[in-house]
Design a protein around this motif. Sequence first.
Motif, PDB file in Angstrom:
ATOM      1  N   GLU A  56       0.832  -1.206   0.000  1.00  0.00           N
ATOM      2  CA  GLU A  56       0.000   0.000   0.000  1.00  0.00           C
ATOM      3  C   GLU A  56       0.863   1.250   0.000  1.00  0.00           C
ATOM      4  O   GLU A  56       0.567   2.217  -0.706  1.00  0.00           O
ATOM      5  CB  GLU A  56      -0.920   0.002   1.220  1.00  0.00           C
ATOM      6  N   SER A  60       3.957   1.558  -1.154  1.00  0.00           N
ATOM      7  CA  SER A  60       4.609   1.746  -2.450  1.00  0.00           C
ATOM      8  C   SER A  60       3.600   2.210  -3.503  1.00  0.00           C
ATOM      9  O   SER A  60       3.926   3.005  -4.381  1.00  0.00           O
ATOM     10  CB  SER A  60       5.328   0.472  -2.895  1.00  0.00           C
ATOM     11  N   GLY A  61       2.366   1.736  -3.406  1.00  0.00           N
ATOM     12  CA  GLY A  61       1.317   2.200  -4.319  1.00  0.00           C
ATOM     13  C   GLY A  61       1.027   3.666  -4.123  1.00  0.00           C
ATOM     14  O   GLY A  61       0.857   4.416  -5.097  1.00  0.00           O
ATOM     15  N   LEU A  62       0.986   4.090  -2.874  1.00  0.00           N
ATOM     16  CA  LEU A  62       0.758   5.499  -2.566  1.00  0.00           C
ATOM     17  C   LEU A  62       1.903   6.353  -3.114  1.00  0.00           C
ATOM     18  O   LEU A  62       1.672   7.391  -3.741  1.00  0.00           O
ATOM     19  CB  LEU A  62       0.620   5.703  -1.059  1.00  0.00           C
ATOM     20  N   LYS A 118       3.884   5.683  -5.564  1.00  0.00           N
ATOM     21  CA  LYS A 118       3.821   5.705  -7.030  1.00  0.00           C
ATOM     22  C   LYS A 118       2.777   6.696  -7.511  1.00  0.00           C
ATOM     23  O   LYS A 118       3.018   7.461  -8.442  1.00  0.00           O
ATOM     24  CB  LYS A 118       3.516   4.315  -7.579  1.00  0.00           C
ATOM     25  N   ARG A 119       1.607   6.722  -6.855  1.00  0.00           N
ATOM     26  CA  ARG A 119       0.557   7.667  -7.252  1.00  0.00           C
ATOM     27  C   ARG A 119       1.008   9.106  -7.026  1.00  0.00           C
ATOM     28  O   ARG A 119       0.778   9.971  -7.874  1.00  0.00           O
ATOM     29  CB  ARG A 119      -0.739   7.376  -6.485  1.00  0.00           C
ATOM     30  N   VAL A 120       1.680   9.357  -5.898  1.00  0.00           N
ATOM     31  CA  VAL A 120       2.182  10.707  -5.621  1.00  0.00           C
ATOM     32  C   VAL A 120       3.209  11.097  -6.671  1.00  0.00           C
ATOM     33  O   VAL A 120       3.178  12.208  -7.214  1.00  0.00           O
ATOM     34  CB  VAL A 120       2.783  10.786  -4.197  1.00  0.00           C
ATOM     35  N   ASP A 134       3.544   9.911  -9.732  1.00  0.00           N
ATOM     36  CA  ASP A 134       2.863  10.097 -11.019  1.00  0.00           C
ATOM     37  C   ASP A 134       2.170  11.458 -11.081  1.00  0.00           C
ATOM     38  O   ASP A 134       2.201  12.135 -12.112  1.00  0.00           O
ATOM     39  CB  ASP A 134       1.850   8.983 -11.263  1.00  0.00           C
ATOM     40  N   ARG A 135       1.543  11.858  -9.985  1.00  0.00           N
ATOM     41  CA  ARG A 135       0.883  13.174  -9.953  1.00  0.00           C
ATOM     42  C   ARG A 135       1.899  14.302 -10.050  1.00  0.00           C
ATOM     43  O   ARG A 135       1.638  15.325 -10.688  1.00  0.00           O
ATOM     44  CB  ARG A 135       0.054  13.314  -8.685  1.00  0.00           C
TER      45      ARG A 135
END
Length: 58
Positions: A3, A5-7, A9-11, A13-14
């Motif tokens: 979770e 690492s997913g967070l 990655k999303r940050v 990417d944004r």
Amino acid sequence: MTEASGLLKRVFDRMIAAQEAAAMRRLARYHHALYVDLVKQDHRLAEEFFAAKSRSEA
């Protein structure tokens, strides 16, 4: 861990998307300023610039 690492990655990417959007806005402002300067000098130069820009974006 997944979770987190997913967070991250999303940050990330944004952040990249925001930087790209800001770069495109700066480029648009630059093109606008260049166009305005050309119009002040000679409207034919501005027309040629706009035509060249349109061709390159097509």
